[in-house]
Design an enzyme around this catalytic site. Structure first.
Site, PDB file in Angstrom:
ATOM      1  CG  HIS A  62      -0.634  -2.584   6.392  1.00 41.70           C
ATOM      2  ND1 HIS A  62      -1.525  -1.607   6.762  1.00 41.70           N
ATOM      3  CD2 HIS A  62       0.424  -2.470   7.229  1.00 41.70           C
ATOM      4  CE1 HIS A  62      -1.031  -0.916   7.772  1.00 41.70           C
ATOM      5  NE2 HIS A  62       0.162  -1.430   8.085  1.00 41.70           N
ATOM      6  NE  ARG A  64      -0.826  -2.778   0.942  1.00 42.86           N
ATOM      7  CZ  ARG A  64      -0.344  -1.807   1.700  1.00 42.86           C
ATOM      8  NH1 ARG A  64      -1.167  -1.028   2.389  1.00 42.86           N
ATOM      9  NH2 ARG A  64       0.950  -1.579   1.759  1.00 42.86           N
ATOM     10  CG  HIS A 230       5.652   0.819  13.277  1.00 43.58           C
ATOM     11  ND1 HIS A 230       5.371   2.020  13.891  1.00 43.58           N
ATOM     12  CD2 HIS A 230       4.688   0.644  12.335  1.00 43.58           C
ATOM     13  CE1 HIS A 230       4.297   2.547  13.348  1.00 43.58           C
ATOM     14  NE2 HIS A 230       3.854   1.736  12.410  1.00 43.58           N
ATOM     15  CG  ASP A 301       4.176  -1.765   9.348  1.00 38.74           C
ATOM     16  OD1 ASP A 301       2.989  -1.878   8.972  1.00 38.74           O
ATOM     17  OD2 ASP A 301       4.802  -0.688   9.301  1.00 38.74           O
TER      18      ASP A 301
END
Length: 445
Positions: A62, A64, A230, A301
Site C-alpha cells: 500500500h 498511498r 496474509h 502487506d
C-alpha cells in the site's frame, strides 16, 4: 549502444542449487548464466563472497499514491523497495481515488512510470457495482476484494455480489479475508475502554477462518483462481494444505511470521494490523505451511502510517506496518539461523509470485529473463534502525533488531538502483507485463 555488465565471483541462487558462476547482463536481460569470466563487458562487478539472488517480487503493498501521500508515495515506497532488494511490487486499490475503474488503473500506471524506482503493477478493486470495469480490465495482476472491513463501497460481503464477481470475471482474484459479521459481533461484545490487546479479540481467528472458507468455496464452485492474502491462523494453514491443485494459493507476511499477541505489550499500536496478530502456535503453523507448500509465497502487506497516527489511542489508531525494506533481511537472517535455505527464499519471494500472477520474464536467474537482481552479503550484521528507513513513515516494528544478511546492490532491468547504501536512480521501473493465458500456479507448478 549495447551495454553489457558481467557479475563474477558471486554464488548464484538458482532454483535447485547455488553455484559460483558468472552472470552476463545485456540490454536489461540475463544474457548468460555461466559466461566465461573473461567475457567482454562494459562493467565488471567483482562479487566474491556475496550471493546473487533474483529480485524479490512483493505482491501486496500500500503506497498511498494517489491519496494520503504524507505517509508514503510511489517514489518513497519504491526507493525502500530498491534498498531492500524488492525489484517489483503489486499495489493495492484502496487509494484515493480508489482504483476501481480502468481509467483509474491507467492513471496509476502513468504515476508509476513517473515515480517508481522499481517495477510496478496495480490491482483493480471490486466494489458492489463495478462488475463491468472488472471485466474489461487487462493491465493488472488481478481483482482485489475486501471481504472484511474497508471504506465506502470497497467492502463486498454480500453473497450475491460475490457470486457475480467469481462467476462473471476471468482475472485472478485475491481477497482480504476477515468476516465482517464476526468482527462487528466481537466488537459489540466488548465493553470500553478498549486497548490494543482487544484488537486480536475483535479480529479473532474465527473472523479469518470464516472468510477464507467462504472465498475458497466461491473459487471452487466457479473454478476461479483465488489467492488468500496474509494468512494468520493455523486453521487456515490446515485448510490450505488440502488445496493441492494450484487453483487456490496463499501468502504469509513477516509480521505474522515474526510477531504474535505477546508483542502488544512491547510495541503497542505499532503491532496493530489487519488481520490481527495471533499466537506463537499460529506463527509456527505459518512456517510449517511455507515448508509444506500449503502457503506458496511471502509478501509484506506494507501499510505505512506515521508514528503520530499510530500513537492515537486504540481504536482510533490505524492498522498496518511497513516492511518492504526489511522483509529480505528478516528472511536472510532465518537462512543464517538454519530455518530455511536461499532456494526457499528464491521460491517464496521471487519465482512463485511471478508464476501465481503470470508475470512475464521475472522471478529467477535464467537466460532471457529480466535482469532484476539483488546481491546480498550473508555475513553482514547490523540492526534495523528507524532513522535509516527510506519509507516515508520512518519507522519499523523491528527497530533495534540485529539481522545477519543484507542486500548490498540491486539491479532493475540491468540498471543499478541501489549500491553503497544509496538509492542511485529515479523512475527507472517499468510496468509489469502479465500474461494471464498462462494459467498461473495451477498451470505451471
Amino acid at each position: 549502444m549495447l551495454h553489457r555488465t558481467l557479475i563474477r565471483g558471486a554464488a548464484v541462487v538458482l532454483p535447485r542449487e547455488t553455484v559460483r558462476t558468472p552472470v552476463l547482463i545485456e540490454e536489461g536481460r540475463i544474457a548468460s548464466v555461466g559466461a566465461p569470466a573473461h567475457t567482454r563487458a562494459d562493467e565488471v562487478v567483482d562479487a566474491d563472497g556475496l550471493h546473487l539472488m533474483p529480485g524479490v517480487i512483493d505482491d501486496q503493498v500500500h503506497f498511498r499514491d494517489p491519496g494520503p501521500t504524507h505517509k508514503e508515495d510511489l517514489r518513497t515506497g519504491s526507493r525502500a523497495c530498491a534498498a531492500g532488494g524488492v525489484t517489483s511490487f503489486l499495489e493495492m486499490p484502496n487509494t484515493d481515488p480508489q482504483t476501481v475503474t480502468v481509467e483509474a488503473l491507467e492513471a496509476k500506471l502513468a504515476l508509476g512510470a513517473q515515480r517508481a524506482v522499481v517495477n510496478y503493477g496495480f490491482y483493480i478493486g471490486a466494489t458492489t457495482d463495478n462488475l463491468a470495469e472488472l471485466r474489461r480490465a487487462s493491465r493488472t495482476p488481478g481483482i482485489k476484494i475486501f471481504i472484511g472491513s474497508s471504506t465506502g463501497n470497497m467492502l463486498v460481503d454480500d453473497q450475491e455480489r460475490l457470486e457475480e464477481i467469481f462467476a462473471e470475471t476471468t482475472l485472478p482474484i485475491t481477497a482480504h479475508c476477515e468476516d465482517e459479521t464476526t468482527v462487528r459481533a466481537n466488537r459489540a461484545a466488548l465493553r470500553p475502554p478498549l486497548t490494543v490487546h482487544d484488537h486480536s479479540r475483535i479480529r479473532d481467528r474465527r473472523a479469518a477462518v470464516t472468510a477464507t472458507l467462504r472465498a475458497i468455496d466461491l473459487a471452487r464452485r466457479h473454478d476461479h483462481r483465488f489467492h488468500v492474502l496474509h494468512v494468520s491462523t493455523a486453521e487456515e494453514v490446515d485448510i490450505l494444505g488440502r488445496q493441492r491443485d494450484g487453483l487456490i494459493t496463499a501468502e504469509a507476511c513477516p509480521h505474522h511470521l515474526f510477531l504474535d499477541v505477546t508483542d502488544y505489550g512491547r510495541l503497542g499500536t505499532l503491532a496493530q494490523m489487519n488481520p490481527s496478530l495471533k499466537t506463537a502456535g499460529d506463527r509456527a503453523a505459518l512456517w510449517r505451511g511455507l515448508h509444506e507448500g500449503a502457503i506458496q509465497i511471502i509478501a509484506t502487506d506494507h501499510a505505512p502510517h506515521t508514528l503520530e497516527e499510530k500513537a492515537a489511542p486504540y481504536p482510533a489508531s490505524p492498522s498496518g506496518v511497513p516492511a518492504v525494506e526489511v522483509v529480505l533481511p528478516l528472511m536472510l537472517n532465518e537462512v543464517d539461523r538454519g530455518r530455511c535455505t536461499l532456494q526457499d527464499l528464491a521460491a517464496w519471494m521471487c519465482d512463485r509470485p511471478a508464476r501465481i500472477w503470470d508475470i512475464v520474464g521475472k522471478g529467477r536467474i535464467e537466460e532471457g529473463f529480466d535482469a532484476d537482481l539483488v546481491l546480498v552479503d550473508m555475513a553482514a550484521e547490523r540492526a534495523v534502525r528507524n532513522a535509516e528507513q527510506r519509507t516515508k513513515c520512518g519507522w519499523s516494528p523491528w527497530d533495534g533488531t540485529v539481522l545477519t544478511g543484507w542486500p548490498v546492490r540491486t539491479w532493475v532491468g540491468g540498471r543499478t538502483v541501489f549500491a553503497g547504501g544509496r538509492v542511485e536512480r529515479e523512475a527507472v521501473g517499468r510496468e509489469i507485463v502479465f500474461d494471464h493465458k498462462r494459467g498461473g500456479y495451477r498451470a505451471t507448478r
